[in-house]
Design a protein around this motif. Sequence first.
Motif, PDB file in Angstrom:
ATOM      1  N   ARG A 160      82.472 -17.251 -11.628  1.00  0.00           N
ATOM      2  CA  ARG A 160      83.558 -17.353 -10.406  1.00  0.00           C
ATOM      3  C   ARG A 160      83.675 -16.057 -10.259  1.00  0.00           C
ATOM      4  NH1 ARG A 160      85.521 -22.306 -12.807  1.00  0.00           N
ATOM      5  NH2 ARG A 160      87.132 -21.058 -13.393  1.00  0.00           N
TER       6      ARG A 160
ATOM      7  N   ASP B 160      91.633 -15.617 -13.095  1.00  0.00           N
ATOM      8  CA  ASP B 160      90.192 -15.857 -12.757  1.00  0.00           C
ATOM      9  C   ASP B 160      89.170 -15.635 -14.094  1.00  0.00           C
ATOM     10  OD1 ASP B 160      90.962 -16.584 -10.449  1.00  0.00           O
ATOM     11  OD2 ASP B 160      90.227 -14.840  -9.247  1.00  0.00           O
TER      12      ASP B 160
ATOM     13  N   LYS C  52      96.049 -12.232 -10.520  1.00  0.00           N
ATOM     14  CA  LYS C  52      94.747 -13.302 -10.447  1.00  0.00           C
ATOM     15  C   LYS C  52      93.578 -13.024 -11.195  1.00  0.00           C
ATOM     16  CE  LYS C  52      91.931 -14.383  -6.421  1.00  0.00           C
ATOM     17  NZ  LYS C  52      91.673 -15.999  -6.977  1.00  0.00           N
TER      18      LYS C  52
ATOM     19  N   PRO D 265      84.488 -19.225 -15.613  1.00  0.00           N
ATOM     20  CA  PRO D 265      85.172 -18.333 -14.946  1.00  0.00           C
ATOM     21  C   PRO D 265      84.307 -16.828 -14.779  1.00  0.00           C
ATOM     22  CG  PRO D 265      86.510 -19.428 -16.777  1.00  0.00           C
ATOM     23  CD  PRO D 265      84.978 -19.905 -16.993  1.00  0.00           C
TER      24      PRO D 265
END
Length: 213
Positions: free
Chosen positions: A115, A86, A82, A112
């Motif tokens: 986030r 991400d 992940k 990114p």
Amino acid sequence: MRTLLLVVTILAALVPGVWCFIEVLDGNSLSFSSVTAFLPAVVGLLAYLNADSPAARNEVMVARSDNAEPAVAAHDLVLFDKFQLDLPFDPTVKLLREANFDADYRSEWLQPLNRFVEDWDNPNYEFIDASLEDSRAVLYAAARSLAFVFARETVPHDGNEGWRTVYPWRQRGGPRPEHIIESARVLNEAARAFVPVYEQFVRLARERLKVAA
């Protein structure tokens, strides 16, 4: 080999046992020498049989397992996958490593990073591996600091939608102002400082989680 040791241990107990038996038949009494030879041999035989029991072997296996290298947690493998989605190297970290931020850049290329800062301050995104979690915490702090620098030093490009810049379009014309040059310098230094932190975390994760490059 275990069978041979068992035979030797039994014989070691049998010989003094026969000696004691003969003494009892001959004189109805045992000598001190025969007793001191027989009892240790019996104790040794019992100890061997106990050590060779399934329960004892299980204890040894458990001890060896405790000393073995810890298994990689499935949670950490999933979380690292992940992380790579991400906060990908391309385009985000590659841009931070190579770009000169006195020029404009697509805002989506660094989304990114934003986030990651928003989402990864979360106990569900902590690694079980302690050294890996320590490195993730360092990376997160560096990412948060970098995202703040970009938010402070850049603005949406007022002449090109979807881009950001240190140099607003309406201010352009003539020599570049010193504060614009300084903003680009600050961004370049902050971006270059972040890249090794990212790379160190990725390399450590691959080593700890046994993930091929």
